[in-house]
Motif scaffolding. Structure first.
Motif, PDB file in Angstrom:
ATOM      1  N   GLU A 227       5.027 -79.995  22.327  1.00  0.00           N
ATOM      2  CA  GLU A 227       5.676 -81.151  21.703  1.00  0.00           C
ATOM      3  C   GLU A 227       5.696 -82.383  22.604  1.00  0.00           C
ATOM      4  OE1 GLU A 227       8.728 -78.769  18.737  1.00  0.00           O
ATOM      5  OE2 GLU A 227       9.398 -79.224  20.780  1.00  0.00           O
TER       6      GLU A 227
ATOM      7  N   THR B  64      11.409 -68.985  24.395  1.00  0.00           N
ATOM      8  CA  THR B  64      11.191 -68.710  22.962  1.00  0.00           C
ATOM      9  C   THR B  64      10.239 -69.718  22.332  1.00  0.00           C
ATOM     10  OG1 THR B  64      13.238 -69.869  22.345  1.00  0.00           O
ATOM     11  CG2 THR B  64      13.367 -67.462  22.623  1.00  0.00           C
ATOM     12  N   TYR B  65       9.992 -70.829  23.027  1.00  0.00           N
ATOM     13  CA  TYR B  65       8.980 -71.785  22.584  1.00  0.00           C
ATOM     14  C   TYR B  65       7.577 -71.187  22.717  1.00  0.00           C
ATOM     15  CZ  TYR B  65       6.593 -76.295  22.035  1.00  0.00           C
ATOM     16  OH  TYR B  65       5.796 -77.321  21.588  1.00  0.00           O
TER      17      TYR B  65
ATOM     18  N   SER C 207       5.190 -72.480  14.069  1.00  0.00           N
ATOM     19  CA  SER C 207       6.628 -72.576  14.309  1.00  0.00           C
ATOM     20  C   SER C 207       7.022 -71.495  15.292  1.00  0.00           C
ATOM     21  CB  SER C 207       7.398 -72.393  13.001  1.00  0.00           C
ATOM     22  OG  SER C 207       7.084 -73.434  12.110  1.00  0.00           O
ATOM     23  N   THR C 208       7.738 -71.895  16.342  1.00  0.00           N
ATOM     24  CA  THR C 208       8.127 -70.959  17.390  1.00  0.00           C
ATOM     25  C   THR C 208       9.543 -70.431  17.164  1.00  0.00           C
ATOM     26  OG1 THR C 208       9.123 -72.600  18.850  1.00  0.00           O
ATOM     27  CG2 THR C 208       6.715 -72.300  19.008  1.00  0.00           C
ATOM     28  N   LEU C 209       9.900 -69.381  17.896  1.00  0.00           N
ATOM     29  CA  LEU C 209      11.248 -68.829  17.799  1.00  0.00           C
ATOM     30  C   LEU C 209      12.310 -69.823  18.251  1.00  0.00           C
ATOM     31  CD1 LEU C 209      11.089 -65.087  18.942  1.00  0.00           C
ATOM     32  CD2 LEU C 209      11.080 -66.023  16.640  1.00  0.00           C
ATOM     33  N   SER C 210      11.942 -70.795  19.067  1.00  0.00           N
ATOM     34  CA  SER C 210      12.904 -71.795  19.537  1.00  0.00           C
ATOM     35  C   SER C 210      13.211 -72.834  18.462  1.00  0.00           C
ATOM     36  CB  SER C 210      12.388 -72.507  20.791  1.00  0.00           C
ATOM     37  OG  SER C 210      11.337 -73.398  20.448  1.00  0.00           O
ATOM     38  N   GLY C 211      12.408 -72.842  17.395  1.00  0.00           N
ATOM     39  CA  GLY C 211      12.564 -73.840  16.348  1.00  0.00           C
ATOM     40  C   GLY C 211      11.613 -75.010  16.505  1.00  0.00           C
ATOM     41  N   GLY C 212      10.798 -74.978  17.541  1.00  0.00           N
ATOM     42  CA  GLY C 212       9.835 -76.043  17.779  1.00  0.00           C
ATOM     43  C   GLY C 212       8.488 -75.734  17.155  1.00  0.00           C
ATOM     44  N   THR C 213       7.520 -76.586  17.425  1.00  0.00           N
ATOM     45  CA  THR C 213       6.160 -76.361  16.933  1.00  0.00           C
ATOM     46  C   THR C 213       5.163 -76.497  18.081  1.00  0.00           C
ATOM     47  OG1 THR C 213       5.882 -78.686  16.312  1.00  0.00           O
ATOM     48  CG2 THR C 213       6.599 -77.185  14.580  1.00  0.00           C
TER      49      THR C 213
ATOM     50  N   LYS D 285      15.371 -71.535  25.489  1.00  0.00           N
ATOM     51  CA  LYS D 285      14.598 -72.450  24.642  1.00  0.00           C
ATOM     52  C   LYS D 285      13.150 -72.533  25.120  1.00  0.00           C
ATOM     53  CE  LYS D 285      14.458 -77.076  22.698  1.00  0.00           C
ATOM     54  NZ  LYS D 285      15.111 -78.376  22.576  1.00  0.00           N
TER      55      LYS D 285
END
Length: 181
Positions: A152, A104-105, A131-137, A101
């Motif tokens: 974040e 991939t962020y 938007s990152t591969l981890s699903g975050g921003t 996580k």
């Protein structure tokens, strides 16, 4: 008139041609645009912690694949800023999901040059979210032509070396590890 038309066409061709990236040196190694992200990062003495973490997380095949990816690559010094024991703890097999996580962020799908990022920041009236591969921003902002990222949790990281061309994307070297929620 013909010369003027030829000059205008040549200028237009330069304006719409893909950006050519000069080879850059990162961590004492010349980065080759013919090599992928993992191959180039493995040559940088400033990214040994990042490469070890990518391998421990099992992400080397992903970051060696076609992509394209934009990677915000923390240096060894960036990892050293984390609280004592954080990197060792993340590298434990039991914490592989957290390591994935975190890593991939730092990866965004697509190839975003510093010019692309600055354009997005201007269009976003001073900031843009990626938007990152981890699903975050990650929030990208600028101070003049210098770009920085806000994670974040509110942490800030500066891009210290931009536009390092890779065969499967682009790397921007950053001075702080970005932390997802």
């Amino acid at each position: 008139m013909k010369k003027l038309l030829i000059a205008a066409v040549a200028l237009l061709a330069v304006a719409v041609a893909p950006k050519a990236y000069a080879q850059k040196t990162v961590g004492g190694a010349v980065m080759s645009p013919a090599k992928n992200i993992v191959q180039n990062a493995s040559g940088s003495k400033d990214h040994t912690t990042l490469v070890a973490a990518v391998k421990a997380a099992g992400l080397a095949p992903t970051l060696s694949a076609a992509g394209p990816y934009t990677v915000f690559a923390p240096t060894n010094e960036a990892f050293a800023k984390l609280p004592a024991g954080t990197v060792d703890n993340l590298m434990k097999p039991a914490n592989k999901a957290s390591l994935i996580k975190t890593l991939t962020y730092h990866v965004v799908p697509g190839k975003l040059s510093s010019t692309d990022l600055l354009t997005k920041v201007k269009e976003g009236k001073g900031k843009t979210e990626l938007s990152t591969l981890s699903g975050g921003t990650i929030t990208v902002m600028s101070q003049g032509t210098k770009l920085y990222l806000v994670d974040e949790k509110g942490g800030k990281s500066w891009i210290t070396i931009d536009d390092v061309a890779q065969s499967n994307g682009i790397i921007h070297v950053v001075n702080t590890v970005l932390m997802p929620n």
